[in-house]
Design an enzyme around this catalytic site. Structure first.
Site, PDB file in Angstrom:
ATOM      1  N   VAL A  81      11.644  -8.913   9.348  1.00  0.00           N
ATOM      2  CA  VAL A  81      12.903  -8.201   9.579  1.00  0.00           C
ATOM      3  C   VAL A  81      12.891  -7.710  11.029  1.00  0.00           C
ATOM      4  O   VAL A  81      11.890  -7.144  11.488  1.00  0.00           O
ATOM      5  CB  VAL A  81      13.039  -6.991   8.622  1.00  0.00           C
ATOM      6  CG1 VAL A  81      14.370  -6.270   8.840  1.00  0.00           C
ATOM      7  CG2 VAL A  81      12.911  -7.440   7.173  1.00  0.00           C
ATOM      8  N   GLN A 103     -10.174  -2.371   2.845  1.00  0.00           N
ATOM      9  CA  GLN A 103      -9.644  -3.042   4.037  1.00  0.00           C
ATOM     10  C   GLN A 103      -9.528  -2.132   5.254  1.00  0.00           C
ATOM     11  O   GLN A 103      -9.000  -2.542   6.284  1.00  0.00           O
ATOM     12  CB  GLN A 103      -8.316  -3.725   3.722  1.00  0.00           C
ATOM     13  CG  GLN A 103      -7.144  -2.806   3.446  1.00  0.00           C
ATOM     14  CD  GLN A 103      -5.948  -3.607   2.910  1.00  0.00           C
ATOM     15  OE1 GLN A 103      -5.921  -4.017   1.767  1.00  0.00           O
ATOM     16  NE2 GLN A 103      -4.958  -3.838   3.755  1.00  0.00           N
ATOM     17  N   GLY A 123      10.857  -3.222   5.768  1.00  0.00           N
ATOM     18  CA  GLY A 123      10.106  -4.489   5.702  1.00  0.00           C
ATOM     19  C   GLY A 123       9.690  -4.794   4.263  1.00  0.00           C
ATOM     20  O   GLY A 123       9.811  -5.941   3.798  1.00  0.00           O
ATOM     21  N   HIS A 124       9.218  -3.760   3.536  1.00  0.00           N
ATOM     22  CA  HIS A 124       8.818  -3.974   2.131  1.00  0.00           C
ATOM     23  C   HIS A 124      10.037  -4.308   1.275  1.00  0.00           C
ATOM     24  O   HIS A 124       9.968  -5.143   0.376  1.00  0.00           O
ATOM     25  CB  HIS A 124       8.184  -2.706   1.550  1.00  0.00           C
ATOM     26  CG  HIS A 124       6.909  -2.312   2.214  1.00  0.00           C
ATOM     27  ND1 HIS A 124       6.817  -1.220   3.042  1.00  0.00           N
ATOM     28  CD2 HIS A 124       5.674  -2.848   2.166  1.00  0.00           C
ATOM     29  CE1 HIS A 124       5.593  -1.104   3.479  1.00  0.00           C
ATOM     30  NE2 HIS A 124       4.868  -2.081   2.977  1.00  0.00           N
ATOM     31  N   HIS A 164       8.919   0.835   3.576  1.00  0.00           N
ATOM     32  CA  HIS A 164       9.996   0.857   4.571  1.00  0.00           C
ATOM     33  C   HIS A 164      10.815  -0.417   4.415  1.00  0.00           C
ATOM     34  O   HIS A 164      10.553  -1.221   3.498  1.00  0.00           O
ATOM     35  CB  HIS A 164       9.435   1.022   5.992  1.00  0.00           C
ATOM     36  CG  HIS A 164       8.378   0.013   6.348  1.00  0.00           C
ATOM     37  ND1 HIS A 164       8.652  -1.318   6.518  1.00  0.00           N
ATOM     38  CD2 HIS A 164       7.041   0.140   6.526  1.00  0.00           C
ATOM     39  CE1 HIS A 164       7.541  -1.965   6.828  1.00  0.00           C
ATOM     40  NE2 HIS A 164       6.538  -1.101   6.822  1.00  0.00           N
ATOM     41  N   MET A 178       0.851  -1.194   0.000  1.00  0.00           N
ATOM     42  CA  MET A 178       0.000   0.000   0.000  1.00  0.00           C
ATOM     43  C   MET A 178       0.887   1.245   0.000  1.00  0.00           C
ATOM     44  O   MET A 178       0.453   2.330   0.376  1.00  0.00           O
ATOM     45  CB  MET A 178      -0.940  -0.012   1.204  1.00  0.00           C
ATOM     46  CG  MET A 178      -1.888  -1.212   1.165  1.00  0.00           C
ATOM     47  SD  MET A 178      -3.454  -0.947   2.007  1.00  0.00           S
ATOM     48  CE  MET A 178      -2.908  -0.678   3.657  1.00  0.00           C
TER      49      MET A 178
HETATM   50  O1  PAF Z   1      -0.117  -6.015   3.461  1.00  0.00           O
HETATM   51  C1  PAF Z   1      -0.563  -5.043   2.820  1.00  0.00           C
HETATM   52  O2  PAF Z   1       0.115  -4.024   2.660  1.00  0.00           O
HETATM   53  C2  PAF Z   1      -1.961  -5.097   2.240  1.00  0.00           C
HETATM   54  O3  PAF Z   1      -2.827  -5.780   3.088  1.00  0.00           O
HETATM   55  C3  PAF Z   1      -2.000  -5.700   0.817  1.00  0.00           C
HETATM   56  C4  PAF Z   1      -1.581  -7.159   0.813  1.00  0.00           C
HETATM   57  C5  PAF Z   1      -1.087  -4.900  -0.094  1.00  0.00           C
HETATM   58  C6  PAF Z   1      -3.422  -5.626   0.272  1.00  0.00           C
HETATM   59  O4  PAF Z   1      -3.871  -4.317   0.168  1.00  0.00           O
END
Ligand code: PAF
Length: 286
Positions: free
Chosen positions: A172, A56, A31-32, A29, A25
């Site tokens: 991480v 969500q 973690g991504h 950071h 989203m």
């Molecule tokens: O983990 C996330 O950032 C979100 O839940 C995802 C998997 C991108 C879905 O919007």
């Protein structure tokens, strides 16, 4: 690195040998970035999606205030060798407004994190299903830190026959063991010390399981550490069946996810560890 804004342009992206997608989203950071590094190991073409999914969020205010930092995100992704970023607008993802048909996460979405955020996992699975269709990957990578999300996504793929492999990237951690989270910046130095009990509890429980303890003894090892920590408001500390996030009981055997959520001051943190319950008579006497 190509920036793609529409489903049509995404469909026209030439395929690599093995396409790996990382869904985010944005507000990226470390973690991504770990997910992206894992994706690079798993395939030759990495597609990152950036989309703040309105479905969500249970509070409109949280959705509105969610950080949108596309330029900074792109600057972080470029040096990692990402091939394409799919960053659609809301109208591209939901051209007819809120979808009439959505994915239900069933029982998985009603427990633990789902109990605190009704509808959250249905929203996650609906957008994940759409993004899997649109990006058509061979592999999709999700962070192990969000254990319940991983369980839900694996169940989606299994139960609705999506033809994609779901891979996970390990959580991480900082040197002191605290799982990286964008919320850690809200912790005062003292709160941070208290928060370390989460990782200590999980590690102790996992060690106890490795010695051959039953689930009850395993959980007690972790619970004792959480109970001894002042200033920690534990929401749950549970053992989950990775197939459906149902709570495992003392007869449980096999792989189990130990998951914890707790509030330290105003900050709510989650963490988890996967271990195996294979009791031996000797192990349960420790
Ligand atoms: O983990 C996330 O950032 C979100 O839940 C995802 C998997 C991108 C879905 O919007």
């Amino acid at each position: 690195m190509r920036l793609i804004r529409t489903a049509a342009d995404l469909a026209a992206l030439p395929r690599g040998e093995r396409r790996v997608v990382v869904m985010t989203m944005g507000a990226l950071h470390e973690g991504h970035l770990a997910l992206i590094r894992r994706a690079k190991e798993l395939g030759d073409q990495v597609v990152v999606t950036i989309f703040v999914n309105p479905l969500q969020f249970d509070e409109a205010a949280d959705y509105d205030s969610y950080p949108r930092t596309l330029d900074a995100d792109l600057a972080l992704l470029e040096p990692l060798g990402v091939d394409a970023v799919f960053a659609p607008e809301d109208a591209e993802m939901y051209p007819h407004g809120e979808p009439v048909v959505t994915v239900s996460s069933g029982v998985i979405g009603r427990v633990l994190e789902g109990a605190a955020r009704p509808g959250h996992f249905d929203g996650v699975l609906t957008v994940v299903a759409k993004l899997l269709h649109l990006t058509a990957p061979d592999v999709a990578v999700f962070g192990a830190k969000d254990a319940q999300q991983v369980i839900a996504v694996k169940a989606l793929v299994r139960d609705l026959n999506f033809s994609v492999e779901i891979a996970t990237a390990s959580t991480v951690r900082d040197d002191d063991g605290l799982a990286r989270s964008s919320r850690n910046v809200f912790l005062s130095p003292d709160e941070r010390k208290r928060a370390l009990a989460l990782n200590r509890a999980l590690a102790s429980a996992a060690r106890t399981a490795e010695y051959g303890a039953t689930l009850t003894t395993t959980l007690k090892a972790g619970r004792d550490i959480l109970d001894a920590q002042d200033g920690l408001d534990v929401d749950y500390f549970a053992a989950l069946d990775p197939a459906d996030a149902s709570e495992a009981n003392d007869d449980y055997r096999g792989e189990v996810v130990l998951a914890v959520a707790a509030r330290v001051g105003a900050t709510r943190l989650i963490d988890n560890i996967t271990t195996r319950i294979a009791p031996s008579a000797e192990g349960d006497q420790r």
